[in-house]
Design an enzyme around this catalytic site. Structure first.
Site, short mmCIF file in Angstrom:
data_model
loop_
_atom_site.label_atom_id
_atom_site.label_comp_id
_atom_site.label_asym_id
_atom_site.label_seq_id
_atom_site.Cartn_x
_atom_site.Cartn_y
_atom_site.Cartn_z
N ASP A 13 -28.15 6.79 0.69
CA ASP A 13 -27.11 6.15 -0.12
C ASP A 13 -25.92 7.07 -0.40
OD1 ASP A 13 -28.81 3.97 -0.23
OD2 ASP A 13 -29.76 4.66 -2.08
N GLY A 15 -23.18 7.06 1.17
CA GLY A 15 -21.90 6.39 1.46
C GLY A 15 -21.65 6.38 2.97
N LYS A 16 -22.74 6.42 3.74
CA LYS A 16 -22.62 6.46 5.21
C LYS A 16 -21.89 5.23 5.74
CE LYS A 16 -27.14 6.70 5.36
NZ LYS A 16 -27.45 6.89 3.93
N ALA A 39 -32.63 0.41 5.05
CA ALA A 39 -31.26 0.87 4.82
C ALA A 39 -30.42 -0.21 4.16
CB ALA A 39 -30.62 1.24 6.16
N GLY A 40 -29.48 0.21 3.35
CA GLY A 40 -28.48 -0.70 2.78
C GLY A 40 -27.16 0.03 2.82
N HIS A 41 -26.29 -0.34 3.75
CA HIS A 41 -25.02 0.36 3.93
C HIS A 41 -23.89 -0.54 3.45
CE1 HIS A 41 -26.84 3.14 7.25
NE2 HIS A 41 -27.47 3.20 6.10
N THR A 42 -23.18 -0.10 2.41
CA THR A 42 -22.17 -0.93 1.77
C THR A 42 -20.78 -0.62 2.30
OG1 THR A 42 -23.53 -0.69 -0.20
CG2 THR A 42 -21.39 -1.76 -0.49
N GLN A 222 -30.96 6.29 5.89
CA GLN A 222 -31.68 7.14 4.94
C GLN A 222 -30.94 8.49 4.82
OE1 GLN A 222 -33.93 5.32 7.44
NE2 GLN A 222 -33.42 3.84 5.87
N THR A 299 -32.79 -2.86 -2.64
CA THR A 299 -33.81 -3.34 -3.58
C THR A 299 -33.26 -3.59 -4.98
OG1 THR A 299 -34.38 -1.07 -4.11
CG2 THR A 299 -35.66 -2.12 -2.36
N GLY A 300 -32.04 -3.14 -5.26
CA GLY A 300 -31.46 -3.31 -6.59
C GLY A 300 -32.04 -2.36 -7.63
N LYS A 329 -17.73 9.94 -3.51
CA LYS A 329 -17.87 9.57 -4.92
C LYS A 329 -17.38 10.63 -5.91
CE LYS A 329 -20.87 6.13 -5.53
NZ LYS A 329 -22.02 5.22 -5.54
P1 GDP Z 1 -25.24 4.30 2.38
O1 GDP Z 1 -26.63 3.77 2.37
O2 GDP Z 1 -25.18 5.77 2.65
O3 GDP Z 1 -24.31 3.54 3.29
O4 GDP Z 1 -24.68 4.12 0.91
P2 GDP Z 1 -24.86 2.81 -0.04
O5 GDP Z 1 -23.95 1.75 0.44
O6 GDP Z 1 -26.28 2.48 -0.22
O7 GDP Z 1 -24.41 3.40 -1.43
C1 GDP Z 1 -23.14 3.94 -1.61
C2 GDP Z 1 -22.44 3.13 -2.71
O8 GDP Z 1 -21.32 3.83 -3.17
C3 GDP Z 1 -21.93 1.79 -2.25
O9 GDP Z 1 -21.96 0.89 -3.32
C4 GDP Z 1 -20.49 2.10 -1.85
O10 GDP Z 1 -19.63 0.97 -1.94
C5 GDP Z 1 -20.13 3.12 -2.90
N1 GDP Z 1 -19.17 4.15 -2.50
C6 GDP Z 1 -18.99 4.76 -1.32
N2 GDP Z 1 -18.07 5.74 -1.43
C7 GDP Z 1 -17.66 5.74 -2.71
C8 GDP Z 1 -16.73 6.55 -3.46
O11 GDP Z 1 -16.12 7.49 -2.96
N3 GDP Z 1 -16.60 6.24 -4.78
C9 GDP Z 1 -17.27 5.22 -5.38
N4 GDP Z 1 -17.07 5.00 -6.67
N5 GDP Z 1 -18.14 4.46 -4.71
C10 GDP Z 1 -18.34 4.73 -3.40
P1 IMO Z 2 -29.86 4.13 3.26
O1 IMO Z 2 -29.70 4.04 4.75
C1 IMO Z 2 -32.20 5.44 -0.16
C2 IMO Z 2 -36.55 5.53 0.31
C3 IMO Z 2 -37.36 4.52 -0.49
C4 IMO Z 2 -38.64 5.31 -0.68
C5 IMO Z 2 -38.78 6.05 0.64
C6 IMO Z 2 -39.69 5.37 1.65
O2 IMO Z 2 -29.30 2.97 2.52
O3 IMO Z 2 -29.38 5.45 2.77
P2 IMO Z 2 -39.46 3.21 3.17
O4 IMO Z 2 -39.19 1.79 2.81
O5 IMO Z 2 -38.49 3.82 4.11
O6 IMO Z 2 -40.88 3.43 3.63
O7 IMO Z 2 -39.35 4.00 1.77
O8 IMO Z 2 -37.48 6.14 1.18
N1 IMO Z 2 -35.49 4.92 1.14
C7 IMO Z 2 -34.18 5.00 0.87
N2 IMO Z 2 -33.54 5.52 -0.18
N3 IMO Z 2 -31.48 4.92 0.86
C8 IMO Z 2 -32.12 4.42 1.94
O9 IMO Z 2 -31.45 4.02 3.05
C9 IMO Z 2 -33.54 4.39 1.96
N4 IMO Z 2 -34.45 3.96 2.84
C10 IMO Z 2 -35.65 4.30 2.33
O10 IMO Z 2 -36.73 4.22 -1.70
O11 IMO Z 2 -38.47 6.26 -1.68
MG MG Z 3 -27.89 2.70 1.09
#
Ligand code: GDP
Ligand code: IMO
Ligand code: MG
Length: 422
Positions: A13, A15-16, A39-42, A222, A299-300, A329
């Site tokens: 998470d 910010g990939k 994964a959850g990429h926003t 991850q 997962t929220g 961030k």
């Molecule tokens: P990822 O899994 O690495 O793609 O990251 P996520 O999407 O799970 O989590 C990153 C969160 O931070 C998302 O809600 C993005 O929209 C947000 N985000 C990314 N870059 C920035 C930043 O520079 N500032 C802020 N405030 N939010 C950011």
């Molecule tokens: P992105 O790509 C953050 C964490 C889970 C748990 C552990 C194992 O959005 O960065 P799994 O379901 O893979 O067997 O869970 O890894 N986890 C993550 N945490 N970002 C992720 O992906 C994750 N994918 C798995 O919360 O602790």
């Molecule tokens: Mg994520």
């Protein structure tokens, strides 16, 4: 041409997704090489905020091809939902999404097994996303898994039933209730849906693209500290998340790797269980969570928050061979009087080190902090790196000096536009 790799240097998470979307115009192909719907990429552009799970983050740009590589574990039911959510976007083009025949399939029973294993672990649970990731990789390594290419085979149903039965036999030994019917219906619908997409020999495809002078960006999922080998085992995911996995997860040779972009937050977060030396259990941690909107994109769940951990960051840079750093961030840290950075760990005997211990779980470490003056300015409207407050620049320069690499991007908000090149 070479393959650049972009991956997370912390616990995920970082910010990939935002950065892949930002960089996509420079690349011909974006390819996911490991992980799956955990994964959850926003991505955020204009009024649109969108979360991708299995589909590469280049999908919103015209032109770029998006490849789901062999190292990925794919859930067809989730895939169908993801695609349906994309269809109304003008730039979405089905013909630009290609799926490796060698990617492993996540079955409904993999998801149930994930739940059963976690339930059996009780308070030792990993906090998995319950998407079936662990059991699917387990079957891949056990050489019994099903692959995307198998859905075209005449005996797919027989193979599916055999693997399903194997899982049901295992589940019969667990005290775990489940209902497969809905999951199975969605799975079979997902399989039919998947058949209308291009399934490719992705290793040939990508190597041909390279030979034709095309550029590829490999998108990690991850984070490095969740890597099956180098993460805080056993509180990790079930794939290698580090640079070498781009080679095995795409079928490109080591000497084809170019730049390695390491993405990290200006602080740390972690979802799920496991050690987190700089975690803040106080109001400061809560404020970071609130300001950063630190709730899981998949997962929220609330993300655990803490200060930047330099021993962990240096370790991740080392195992990945990161060549460039992107700090995300920075805006979230506005308003703190003092910002702390962990520069070393103190072990149980009071010895200082900046190296990761064998087992962070057993070998409790106390972080040693350096304090920085915070900044009060809102950074989200800053348009140039040079216009950032001096306190932010001092923070950036300190990290650069500590890790021995320059930070090329400082991100000050979730939108594509809020990306400052240094
Ligand atoms: P990822 O899994 O690495 O793609 O990251 P996520 O999407 O799970 O989590 C990153 C969160 O931070 C998302 O809600 C993005 O929209 C947000 N985000 C990314 N870059 C920035 C930043 O520079 N500032 C802020 N405030 N939010 C950011
Ligand atoms: P992105 O790509 C953050 C964490 C889970 C748990 C552990 C194992 O959005 O960065 P799994 O379901 O893979 O067997 O869970 O890894 N986890 C993550 N945490 N970002 C992720 O992906 C994750 N994918 C798995 O919360 O602790
Ligand atoms: Mg994520």
């Amino acid at each position: 041409m070479s393959v650049d790799v972009l991956l997370g240097l912390q616990w995920g998470d970082e910010g990939k997704g935002k950065i892949v979307d930002f960089l996509t115009p420079k690349y011909d192909v974006i390819a996911r090489f490991q992980g799956g719907p955990n994964a959850g990429h926003t991505l955020k552009f204009g009024d649109t905020k969108h979360v991708l799970h299995q589909i590469p983050s280049g999908i919103f740009h015209k032109g770029a091809e998006n490849v789901i590589g062999n190292g990925v574990v794919l859930d067809p039911a989730i895939f169908k939902k993801e695609i349906l959510a994309l269809e109304h976007f003008e730039n979405y083009d089905k013909s630009r999404l290609l799926i490796s025949k060698k990617a492993q399939l996540i079955l409904p029973t993999h998801r149930i097994l994930d739940g059963a294993y976690e339930h059996a672990k009780g308070d030792k649970k990993i906090g998995s996303t319950l998407k079936g990731i662990g059991p699917t990789y387990e079957d891949k390594i056990s050489r019994v898994g099903l692959r995307v290419g198998d859905i075209l085979s005449k005996d797919f149903t027989t193979k599916y039933k055999a693997l399903r039965q194997r899982h049901l036999d295992i589940l019969s030994r667990y005290d775990f209730e489940f209902d497969l019917s809905e999951l199975e219906t969605a799975f079979h619908e997902g399989i039919d849906f998947l058949k209308s997409f291009q399934m490719i020999d992705s290793e040939y495809h990508l190597n041909h693209r390279l030979a034709d002078g095309k550029s590829i960006l490999a998108e990690g999922a991850q984070g490095s500290l969740l890597d099956i080998d180098f993460g805080s085992y056993p509180f990790v995911t079930s794939s290698n998340t580090t640079t070498a996995a781009a080679c095995t997860g795409l079928g490109v040779a080591v000497n084809k790797i170019g730049e390695v972009f390491g993405v990290f937050k200006a602080y740390c977060t972690r979802v799920g269980s496991g050690p987190f030396p700089t975690e803040l259990h106080d109001a400061t941690g809560e404020l970071i969570r609130k300001n950063g909107g630190e709730f899981g994109a998949t997962t929220g769940r609330p993300r655990r928050c803490g200060w930047l951990d330099l021993p962990a960051l240096k370790y991740a840079i080392m195992v990945n061979g990161a060549t460039r750093l992107y700090m995300m961030k920075a805006d979230v840290l506005s308003g703190f009087d003092t910002i702390q950075v962990c520069t070393a760990y103190k072990d149980e005997n009071g010895k200082l080190t900046d190296e990761m211990p064998f087992d962070l779980n057993d070998q409790g470490v106390t972080p040693v902090y350096e304090n920085f003056e915070g900044w009060s300015e809102d950074l989200t409207e800053v348009a140039e790196y040079n216009d950032l407050p001096q306190a932010v620049k001092t923070y950036v320069e300190f990290i650069e000096e500590q890790v021995g690499l320059t930070i090329d991007i400082v991100s000050v908000g979730p939108d594509r536009k809020q990306t400052l090149l240094k």
